[in-house]
Scaffold this active site. Structure first.
Site, PDB file in Angstrom:
ATOM      1  N   ASP A  16      -3.737   0.266   1.453  1.00  0.00           N
ATOM      2  CA  ASP A  16      -4.013  -1.159   1.293  1.00  0.00           C
ATOM      3  C   ASP A  16      -4.490  -1.483  -0.123  1.00  0.00           C
ATOM      4  O   ASP A  16      -5.236  -0.703  -0.720  1.00  0.00           O
ATOM      5  CB  ASP A  16      -5.108  -1.539   2.313  1.00  0.00           C
ATOM      6  CG  ASP A  16      -5.105  -3.020   2.617  1.00  0.00           C
ATOM      7  OD1 ASP A  16      -4.081  -3.673   2.350  1.00  0.00           O
ATOM      8  OD2 ASP A  16      -6.127  -3.523   3.112  1.00  0.00           O
TER       9      ASP A  16
HETATM   10  C1  LIG Z   1       9.036   5.489  -0.612  1.00  0.00           C
HETATM   11  C2  LIG Z   1       7.676   5.064  -0.210  1.00  0.00           C
HETATM   12  C3  LIG Z   1       6.992   5.886   0.784  1.00  0.00           C
HETATM   13  C4  LIG Z   1       7.106   3.956  -0.788  1.00  0.00           C
HETATM   14  C5  LIG Z   1       5.776   3.401  -0.440  1.00  0.00           C
HETATM   15  C6  LIG Z   1       5.304   2.428  -1.492  1.00  0.00           C
HETATM   16  C7  LIG Z   1       3.999   1.750  -1.102  1.00  0.00           C
HETATM   17  C8  LIG Z   1       2.795   2.033  -1.918  1.00  0.00           C
HETATM   18  C9  LIG Z   1       3.969   0.896  -0.044  1.00  0.00           C
HETATM   19  C10 LIG Z   1       2.764   0.143   0.427  1.00  0.00           C
HETATM   20  C11 LIG Z   1       3.211  -1.026   1.241  1.00  0.00           C
HETATM   21  C12 LIG Z   1       2.210  -1.990   1.753  1.00  0.00           C
HETATM   22  C13 LIG Z   1       2.791  -3.109   2.518  1.00  0.00           C
HETATM   23  C14 LIG Z   1       0.872  -1.860   1.521  1.00  0.00           C
HETATM   24  C15 LIG Z   1      -0.182  -2.812   1.927  1.00  0.00           C
HETATM   25  O1  LIG Z   1      -0.894  -3.275   0.781  1.00  0.00           O
HETATM   26  P1  LIG Z   1      -0.699  -4.754   0.203  1.00  0.00           P
HETATM   27  O2  LIG Z   1       0.327  -4.718  -0.809  1.00  0.00           O
HETATM   28  O3  LIG Z   1      -0.495  -5.687   1.335  1.00  0.00           O
HETATM   29  O4  LIG Z   1      -1.999  -5.035  -0.568  1.00  0.00           O
HETATM   30  P2  LIG Z   1      -3.045  -6.244  -0.465  1.00  0.00           P
HETATM   31  O5  LIG Z   1      -3.939  -5.834   0.658  1.00  0.00           O
HETATM   32  O6  LIG Z   1      -3.704  -6.210  -1.804  1.00  0.00           O
HETATM   33  O7  LIG Z   1      -2.323  -7.522  -0.198  1.00  0.00           O
END
Ligand SMILES: CC(C)=CCC/C(C)=C/CC/C(C)=C/COP(=O)(O)OP(=O)(O)O
Length: 254
Positions: A16
């Site tokens: 996250d």
């Molecule tokens: C190939 C592979 C395994 C790739 C993975 C890449 C990756 C780091 C994915 C995370 C995706 C995600 C929706 C995270 C949630 O944080 P958020 O972005 O919603 O963060 P926030 O809480 O700040 O809104």
């Protein structure tokens, strides 16, 4: 690398804080995710070196499909690009011998992403030193519902027989138990996680590994996912070690 005391056999991450990181650093959202992926590679190496051989990450939930279409599209493109990097011959995954599984309702993925995901699983099938489970198009409630449906389908003939005999002693609970449902989970065959780490300080599970986390610890460092370092992992292991005997006892009683 040697550690004093036990380390988790299975560690799972809710990654996250990628968008918050982008905002904090004045980056584009997609560059926040890129930074998140780079950290995932580092974390994989640290976990491996510290002796944790089952690593699971929550990369994309079914609910994430409800985000803005441009965001979903850009995350999917990044995922495809990074999967290709992950399975390149000289990649860390192949150098360390890590087998990759993508777990979730994979038919919800677009055709090109699904092909990449399947190729990654096939290409790493010979690796046996550690397992990286990437949960995509995943939610726990979907996983549980599907596992129950598949368990019922598997026992369809026996259920029909009971229906036909209509003895009034309808014993569905004898036909389908926890072990049957377990076998049909996306996570089937993977030992339950010992610790789930949710970065950015949140303490919600957000529909991740609900079935598997009955005796699991939750650790929530304040750092955003792209800020996670080796030392955050060391602190997580210390937290696990402090609670280890509690977890061991609970598992024994289960
Ligand atoms: C190939 C592979 C395994 C790739 C993975 C890449 C990756 C780091 C994915 C995370 C995706 C995600 C929706 C995270 C949630 O944080 P958020 O972005 O919603 O963060 P926030 O809480 O700040 O809104």
């Amino acid at each position: 690398m040697h550690t004093k005391g036990p380390v988790p056999s299975h560690i799972a991450f809710i990654m996250d804080g990628n968008r918050r990181y982008a905002k904090k650093k004045n980056l584009l959202e997609k560059d926040g995710y890129r930074a998140g992926f780079s950290v995932l590679i580092n974390v994989l190496r640290y976990c491996y070196e510290l002796g944790m051989k089952q690593i699971t990450v929550y990369a994309f939930s079914i609910d994430n499909f409800k985000r803005r279409p441009e965001e979903v599209q850009s995350l999917m493109e990044l995922m495809q690009e990074k999967i290709d990097e992950l399975i390149a011959e000289e990649s860390i995954v192949n150098r360390l011998g890590i087998r990759i599984y993508f777990r979730g309702n994979l038919k919800l993925l677009s055709e090109p992403v699904r092909s990449s995901v399947e190729m990654a699983m096939a290409k790493t099938a010979g690796n046996s030193k550690a397992v990286l489970s990437v949960c995509v198009a995943y939610t726990s409630t979907d996983e549980i519902a599907r596992a129950v449906q598949e368990s019922c389908e598997e026992k369809q003939d026996e259920i029909r027989e009971q229906d036909a005999s209509n003895t009034g002693n309808y014993a569905l609970e004898q036909l389908i138990g926890v072990a049957d449902i377990d076998r049909h989970m996306y996570m089937a065959g993977v030992p339950d996680p010992d610790v789930i780490i949710r970065t950015s300080g949140g303490t919600r599970l957000s529909n991740f590994l609900l079935w598997q986390s009955a005796h699991c610890l939750l650790y929530s460092p304040r750092a955003l996912w792209p800020e996670i370092s080796f030392w955050h992992l060391v602190l997580a292991i210390i937290y696990f070690q402090r609670n280890y005997f509690y977890v061991k006892e609970k598992k024994k009683q289960a």
